[in-house]
Design an enzyme around this catalytic site. Structure first.
Site, PDB file in Angstrom:
ATOM      1  N   ASN A 106      70.129  58.800  47.846  1.00  0.00           N
ATOM      2  CA  ASN A 106      70.316  57.384  48.184  1.00  0.00           C
ATOM      3  C   ASN A 106      71.099  57.266  49.490  1.00  0.00           C
ATOM      4  O   ASN A 106      72.060  58.006  49.711  1.00  0.00           O
ATOM      5  CB  ASN A 106      71.113  56.749  47.025  1.00  0.00           C
ATOM      6  CG  ASN A 106      71.248  55.245  47.106  1.00  0.00           C
ATOM      7  OD1 ASN A 106      70.250  54.542  47.236  1.00  0.00           O
ATOM      8  ND2 ASN A 106      72.475  54.740  47.030  1.00  0.00           N
ATOM      9  N   HIS A 132      71.449  47.631  53.127  1.00  0.00           N
ATOM     10  CA  HIS A 132      72.551  46.799  53.617  1.00  0.00           C
ATOM     11  C   HIS A 132      72.218  46.376  55.050  1.00  0.00           C
ATOM     12  O   HIS A 132      72.330  47.166  55.984  1.00  0.00           O
ATOM     13  CB  HIS A 132      73.868  47.578  53.611  1.00  0.00           C
ATOM     14  CG  HIS A 132      74.343  47.931  52.240  1.00  0.00           C
ATOM     15  ND1 HIS A 132      74.783  46.979  51.340  1.00  0.00           N
ATOM     16  CD2 HIS A 132      74.429  49.126  51.596  1.00  0.00           C
ATOM     17  CE1 HIS A 132      75.132  47.577  50.214  1.00  0.00           C
ATOM     18  NE2 HIS A 132      74.924  48.880  50.335  1.00  0.00           N
ATOM     19  N   GLU A 157      70.429  48.670  47.004  1.00  0.00           N
ATOM     20  CA  GLU A 157      71.709  47.979  47.260  1.00  0.00           C
ATOM     21  C   GLU A 157      71.537  46.844  48.277  1.00  0.00           C
ATOM     22  O   GLU A 157      72.372  46.672  49.170  1.00  0.00           O
ATOM     23  CB  GLU A 157      72.757  48.962  47.814  1.00  0.00           C
ATOM     24  CG  GLU A 157      72.976  50.200  46.988  1.00  0.00           C
ATOM     25  CD  GLU A 157      74.137  51.063  47.471  1.00  0.00           C
ATOM     26  OE1 GLU A 157      74.920  50.624  48.343  1.00  0.00           O
ATOM     27  OE2 GLU A 157      74.263  52.189  46.965  1.00  0.00           O
ATOM     28  N   ASP A 214      71.653  43.746  50.552  1.00  0.00           N
ATOM     29  CA  ASP A 214      72.331  42.499  50.919  1.00  0.00           C
ATOM     30  C   ASP A 214      72.146  42.286  52.418  1.00  0.00           C
ATOM     31  O   ASP A 214      71.832  43.223  53.151  1.00  0.00           O
ATOM     32  CB  ASP A 214      73.805  42.440  50.486  1.00  0.00           C
ATOM     33  CG  ASP A 214      74.643  43.632  50.906  1.00  0.00           C
ATOM     34  OD1 ASP A 214      74.262  44.345  51.856  1.00  0.00           O
ATOM     35  OD2 ASP A 214      75.708  43.853  50.291  1.00  0.00           O
TER      36      ASP A 214
HETATM   37  O1  G3I Z   1      90.502  49.755  42.024  1.00  0.00           O
HETATM   38  C1  G3I Z   1      91.381  49.334  43.076  1.00  0.00           C
HETATM   39  C2  G3I Z   1      92.415  48.388  42.547  1.00  0.00           C
HETATM   40  O2  G3I Z   1      93.221  49.071  41.628  1.00  0.00           O
HETATM   41  C3  G3I Z   1      93.243  47.846  43.730  1.00  0.00           C
HETATM   42  O3  G3I Z   1      94.138  46.893  43.272  1.00  0.00           O
HETATM   43  C4  G3I Z   1      92.318  47.218  44.771  1.00  0.00           C
HETATM   44  C5  G3I Z   1      93.076  46.747  46.004  1.00  0.00           C
HETATM   45  O4  G3I Z   1      92.325  46.874  47.165  1.00  0.00           O
HETATM   46  O5  G3I Z   1      91.379  48.173  45.187  1.00  0.00           O
HETATM   47  C6  G3I Z   1      90.555  48.640  44.134  1.00  0.00           C
HETATM   48  O6  G3I Z   1      89.638  49.559  44.659  1.00  0.00           O
HETATM   49  C7  G3I Z   1      88.571  49.027  45.431  1.00  0.00           C
HETATM   50  C8  G3I Z   1      87.261  49.401  44.750  1.00  0.00           C
HETATM   51  O7  G3I Z   1      86.170  48.997  45.563  1.00  0.00           O
HETATM   52  C9  G3I Z   1      87.112  48.741  43.382  1.00  0.00           C
HETATM   53  O8  G3I Z   1      87.178  47.353  43.483  1.00  0.00           O
HETATM   54  C10 G3I Z   1      88.627  49.653  46.827  1.00  0.00           C
HETATM   55  O9  G3I Z   1      89.784  49.201  47.501  1.00  0.00           O
HETATM   56  C11 G3I Z   1      87.384  49.285  47.601  1.00  0.00           C
HETATM   57  O10 G3I Z   1      87.373  50.016  48.821  1.00  0.00           O
HETATM   58  C12 G3I Z   1      86.148  49.626  46.814  1.00  0.00           C
HETATM   59  O11 G3I Z   1      85.025  49.219  47.572  1.00  0.00           O
HETATM   60  C13 G3I Z   1      83.762  49.634  47.110  1.00  0.00           C
HETATM   61  C14 G3I Z   1      83.115  50.518  48.172  1.00  0.00           C
HETATM   62  O12 G3I Z   1      81.823  50.890  47.728  1.00  0.00           O
HETATM   63  C15 G3I Z   1      83.905  51.786  48.438  1.00  0.00           C
HETATM   64  O13 G3I Z   1      83.335  52.488  49.484  1.00  0.00           O
HETATM   65  C16 G3I Z   1      82.920  48.402  46.886  1.00  0.00           C
HETATM   66  O14 G3I Z   1      83.429  47.643  45.807  1.00  0.00           O
HETATM   67  C17 G3I Z   1      81.463  48.802  46.583  1.00  0.00           C
HETATM   68  O15 G3I Z   1      80.661  47.669  46.615  1.00  0.00           O
HETATM   69  C18 G3I Z   1      80.978  49.774  47.643  1.00  0.00           C
HETATM   70  O16 G3I Z   1      79.682  50.178  47.284  1.00  0.00           O
HETATM   71  C19 G3I Z   1      79.015  51.055  48.204  1.00  0.00           C
HETATM   72  C20 G3I Z   1      78.091  51.935  47.382  1.00  0.00           C
HETATM   73  O17 G3I Z   1      78.798  52.569  46.344  1.00  0.00           O
HETATM   74  C21 G3I Z   1      77.377  52.952  48.261  1.00  0.00           C
HETATM   75  N1  G3I Z   1      76.700  52.300  49.362  1.00  0.00           N
HETATM   76  C22 G3I Z   1      77.506  51.378  50.154  1.00  0.00           C
HETATM   77  C23 G3I Z   1      78.163  50.334  49.262  1.00  0.00           C
HETATM   78  C24 G3I Z   1      78.921  49.312  50.069  1.00  0.00           C
HETATM   79  O18 G3I Z   1      79.991  49.889  50.745  1.00  0.00           O
END
Ligand code: G3I
Length: 337
Positions: A190, A226, A255, A257
């Site tokens: 992916n 994306h 994914e 958007d």
């Molecule tokens: O879990 C912690 C929480 O404890 C804390 O309070 C909070 C404060 O910032 O952060 C939380 O973690 C976050 C996590 O998502 C869960 O919500 C991280 O900061 C944040 O960076 C993380 O982002 C995710 C991202 O992947 C990480 O790279 C996004 O939600 C998620 O949508 C995104 O998904 C990725 C796919 O897996 C792969 N392809 C790209 C896509 C978009 O980036």
């Protein structure tokens, strides 16, 4: 059977002609499995989110809770509670589950990124992880993103903890272990920026071709989707899907958007709908492509604004769950193509 009377023969001929003419259109208008990434916090706390998710989607992907940092926060301690809750929700609502993701360089537990391991030990850790996670969800997920984002935008191998230790062989190792751990799950690679024809999708095509030729278990190619209105719509999307299909692979949008510079205008929302529809229609035009998954369905919980300040409104429903034009572009039934 012989058809003896002229009127009957004519009727039969007309019927056959009708079927032949209708067939390509029907194939082109087939419904796709519509999926979405799910934020389990929203699932637990937001009734409107839950209702829309249950009503409108055929498939769910865990936005975060199946990732390594979530399922093995401490070494050797498996944590599947959040992910299991999502799987149970899906089962209750007749939805299938798309597994995301077994091997990725992001969102790894700190014990792994901060530890220092010999190659044999890292190999044991990776193997254990894949067997633990794919084994736990065996029979419950229809597919896995086995390796996520292994290649850079310029088509080179991404420099990750796994690549540094094992070179490109880690992809093959992961696929073989995943197949053993859950023989019925479809196995995907992916990535983003591989919607159209470019250096990165060329690199994936070469990789997939080589893996297939050598009998490494690989069933599909996950195309994240994306996109941003700041750039152009990718060129050659349908052709790209077709070349993966010719290798015997299932292309899937995993994914999708479409980010918009804020604040949004009606014209931009219309263009966004065209882009969602463009990917959706390309998938419908290439029969092995069966699923179209959006990365969150409401702007209320989208990951976009925190990562791309000044951009947003990337999903098919706004923050108040009002459908945007993009929703009509991907929500069957649709008229015409
Ligand atoms: O879990 C912690 C929480 O404890 C804390 O309070 C909070 C404060 O910032 O952060 C939380 O973690 C976050 C996590 O998502 C869960 O919500 C991280 O900061 C944040 O960076 C993380 O982002 C995710 C991202 O992947 C990480 O790279 C996004 O939600 C998620 O949508 C995104 O998904 C990725 C796919 O897996 C792969 N392809 C790209 C896509 C978009 O980036």
């Amino acid at each position: 059977m012989l058809v003896r009377t002229a009127p009957l023969r004519a009727l039969l001929a007309a019927l056959i002609a009708l079927l032949v003419l209708a067939a390509p259109a029907a194939a082109h208008e087939r419904k796709l499995l519509l999926g979405t990434a799910v934020d389990v916090e929203a699932l637990a706390n937001d009734d409107r989110y839950r209702a829309l998710l249950a009503r409108e989607f055929d498939s769910v992907t865990a936005e975060n809770v199946m990732k390594w940092y979530a399922v093995e926060p401490q070494r050797g301690v498996d944590e599947f509670e959040d992910a299991d809750r999502l799987v149970r929700f899906a089962r209750r609502h007749g939805q299938s589950v798309y597994g995301h993701t077994l091997v990725w360089h992001n969102q790894l537990p700190s014990w792994l990124t901060e530890g220092s391991f010999s190659k044999p030990e890292l190999k044991r850790i990776l193997r254990r992880h894949i067997f633990a996670v794919a084994g736990h969800f065996r029979g419950k997920v229809r597919a896995w993103d086995v390796v996520n984002e292994a290649i850079d935008d310029d088509g080179q191998w991404r420099d990750t903890i796994f690549y540094r230790a094992f070179g490109k062989r880690y992809v093959e190792m992961a696929l073989r272990w995943a197949r053993k751990a859950d023989p019925h799950a479809k196995l995907f690679l992916n990535d983003y920026n591989i919607e159209g024809l470019n250096a990165k999708s060329d690199a994936y095509f070469a990789l997939a071709k080589d893996l297939r030729r050598r009998g490494v278990p690989l069933d599909g190619i996950g195309i994240q989707g994306h996109l941003s209105l700041v750039y152009d719509f990718p060129g050659g999307v349908e052709e790209n899907l077709r070349r993966f299909a010719r290798l015997g692979l299932e292309p899937a949008f995993t994914e999708v958007d479409v980010r918009i510079p804020l604040p949004v205008s009606d014209d931009e929302l219309a263009e966004q709908a065209d882009w969602f529809g463009g990917l959706y229609d390309a998938c419908r035009a290439v029969p092995p492509c069966k699923t179209f998954t959006v990365w969150g369905f409401t702007d209320r919980y989208s990951w976009v604004p925190s990562v791309f300040p000044g951009e947003g409104a990337a999903t098919p429903f706004d923050e108040e769950y009002r459908p945007k034009p993009a929703w009509s572009a991907i929500h069957p039934p649709r008229s015409g193509t």
